[in-house]
Scaffold this active site. Structure first.
Site, PDB file in Angstrom:
ATOM      1  N   ASP A   1       1.686  11.673  -5.400  1.00 40.89           N
ATOM      2  CA  ASP A   1       1.962  10.682  -4.374  1.00 40.89           C
ATOM      3  C   ASP A   1       3.495  10.605  -4.276  1.00 40.89           C
ATOM      4  OD1 ASP A   1       1.585   8.403  -2.655  1.00 40.89           O
ATOM      5  OD2 ASP A   1       2.164   7.161  -4.360  1.00 40.89           O
TER       6      ASP A   1
ATOM      7  N   ASP B   1       5.682   7.622  -2.479  1.00 43.47           N
ATOM      8  CA  ASP B   1       6.240   6.277  -2.619  1.00 43.47           C
ATOM      9  C   ASP B   1       5.717   5.612  -3.900  1.00 43.47           C
ATOM     10  OD1 ASP B   1       7.580   6.431  -0.133  1.00 43.47           O
ATOM     11  OD2 ASP B   1       5.752   5.905   0.933  1.00 43.47           O
TER      12      ASP B   1
ATOM     13  N   LYS C   1       4.308   9.381   6.973  1.00 40.23           N
ATOM     14  CA  LYS C   1       4.720  10.349   7.984  1.00 40.23           C
ATOM     15  C   LYS C   1       6.191  10.711   7.801  1.00 40.23           C
ATOM     16  CE  LYS C   1       1.147   9.314  11.304  1.00 40.23           C
ATOM     17  NZ  LYS C   1       0.692   8.668  12.508  1.00 40.23           N
ATOM     18  N   ASN C   2       6.864  10.035   6.892  1.00 40.26           N
ATOM     19  CA  ASN C   2       8.282  10.319   6.618  1.00 40.26           C
ATOM     20  C   ASN C   2       8.463  11.136   5.340  1.00 40.26           C
ATOM     21  OD1 ASN C   2       9.532   8.673   8.804  1.00 40.26           O
ATOM     22  ND2 ASN C   2       8.483   7.002   7.758  1.00 40.26           N
TER      23      ASN C   2
ATOM     24  N   ASP D   1       0.410   5.649  -7.842  1.00 41.03           N
ATOM     25  CA  ASP D   1       0.768   4.285  -8.262  1.00 41.03           C
ATOM     26  C   ASP D   1      -0.072   3.232  -7.550  1.00 41.03           C
ATOM     27  OD1 ASP D   1       2.015   4.702  -5.710  1.00 41.03           O
ATOM     28  OD2 ASP D   1       3.151   2.871  -6.078  1.00 41.03           O
TER      29      ASP D   1
HETATM   30  C1  BG6 Z   1       2.726   5.199   1.677  1.00 43.98           C
HETATM   31  C2  BG6 Z   1       3.327   3.870   1.273  1.00 43.98           C
HETATM   32  O1  BG6 Z   1       3.233   6.212   0.879  1.00 43.98           O
HETATM   33  O2  BG6 Z   1       3.075   5.496   3.037  1.00 43.98           O
HETATM   34  C3  BG6 Z   1       2.854   2.786   2.233  1.00 43.98           C
HETATM   35  O3  BG6 Z   1       2.913   3.553  -0.035  1.00 43.98           O
HETATM   36  C4  BG6 Z   1       3.205   3.196   3.654  1.00 43.98           C
HETATM   37  O4  BG6 Z   1       3.442   1.558   1.891  1.00 43.98           O
HETATM   38  C5  BG6 Z   1       2.603   4.556   3.978  1.00 43.98           C
HETATM   39  O5  BG6 Z   1       2.714   2.223   4.574  1.00 43.98           O
HETATM   40  C6  BG6 Z   1       2.938   5.046   5.388  1.00 43.98           C
HETATM   41  O6  BG6 Z   1       4.301   5.311   5.441  1.00 43.98           O
HETATM   42  P1  BG6 Z   1       5.114   5.711   6.758  1.00 43.98           P
HETATM   43  O7  BG6 Z   1       6.425   6.212   6.217  1.00 43.98           O
HETATM   44  O8  BG6 Z   1       4.321   6.754   7.469  1.00 43.98           O
HETATM   45  O9  BG6 Z   1       5.246   4.475   7.563  1.00 43.98           O
HETATM   46 MG    MG Z   2       2.454   5.302  -3.767  1.00 41.19          MG
END
Ligand code: BG6
Ligand code: MG
Length: 216
Positions: A8, A10, A114-115, A167
């Site tokens: 994972d 984040d 998506k980031n 996590d």
């Molecule tokens: C997960 C995070 O990795 O990505 C979430 O734990 C988050 O909190 C999700 O909402 C989506 O992220 P993003 O960057 O596409 O908005």
């Molecule tokens: Mg996570």
């Protein structure tokens, strides 16, 4: 036998939960939605759209409005990510990735974000990954197993030979549904369903996970 590690992002590779919090808080304040750190904990591992639904707490809005709110929040989040650098890799994780590479164990990412790709670039970790599964890779996000199955397919390893590092409760549920073993990072009340549990990334012990003798 462990042939691949699937991470994972984040909360495992880097701690972006605080940045997500700041960005959702700014949008929520602008819109008059109640949001606090306790609610933010529920967003761990959850997709962008599902996160917005949790913040809305049942309040109905149009799809166009939802898209606008998510785009605005993501803009704030991207601004906060600008300062991200290799020093933001969580303790022990860079060495763990190097060790897995050295042992010839495949390394993949399976993130709801998506980031994920730009974040890995900024952390300087892209060369250490064999495959990336992210918020663009599959339609159903965690707790569905799809992103983990996708990542295993990308590295060509059977799901039963993959170990996931997570996590979030939703992520642990997803990995187990994919038929994988899971290493949980965080407090027991959150990650107790994992097969191995560590309070912090710096405590993660590869030899112990792989069942090797002399594991510290
Ligand atoms: C997960 C995070 O990795 O990505 C979430 O734990 C988050 O909190 C999700 O909402 C989506 O992220 P993003 O960057 O596409 O908005
Ligand atoms: Mg996570």
């Amino acid at each position: 036998m462990c042939k691949a590690f699937i991470f994972d992002l984040d909360g495992v590779i880097t701690d972006t939960a605080e940045l997500h919090y700041q960005a959702w808080l700014k949008m929520s304040n602008e819109e008059g939605y109640y949001f606090d750190r306790e609610i933010n904990e529920q967003l761990r591992g959850v997709s962008r759209r599902a996160s917005l639904n949790i913040i809305l707490a049942g309040q109905a809005i149009s799809d166009d409005k939802a898209d606008e709110l998510m785009t605005r929040k993501n803009g704030y989040y991207l601004q906060l990510l600008e300062t991200l650098s290799p020093s933001d890799v969580l303790p022990g994780m860079h060495n763990l990735l190097l060790e897995l590479n050295a042992r010839g164990i495949k390394v993949a990412l399976a993130s709801a974000s998506k980031n994920a790709r730009p974040i890995l670039h900024k952390l300087g970790l892209m060369p250490l990954f064999d495959a990336i599964g992210d918020g663009w890779s599959v339609a159903r996000s965690k707790p569905a197993p799809d992103v983990f199955i996708h990542a295993a397919g990308q590295v060509g390893i059977n799901v039963h030979d993959c170990i996931v590092v997570e996590d979030a409760e939703a992520g642990i549920e997803a990995a187990k549904a994919a038929g994988m073993q899971v290493v949980g990072i965080g407090p027991m009340q959150r990650i107790g369903a994992a097969h191995w549990c560590f309070a912090d990334t710096c405590e993660l012990n590869l030899a112990q996970i792989l069942g090797e003798r002399n594991a510290a």
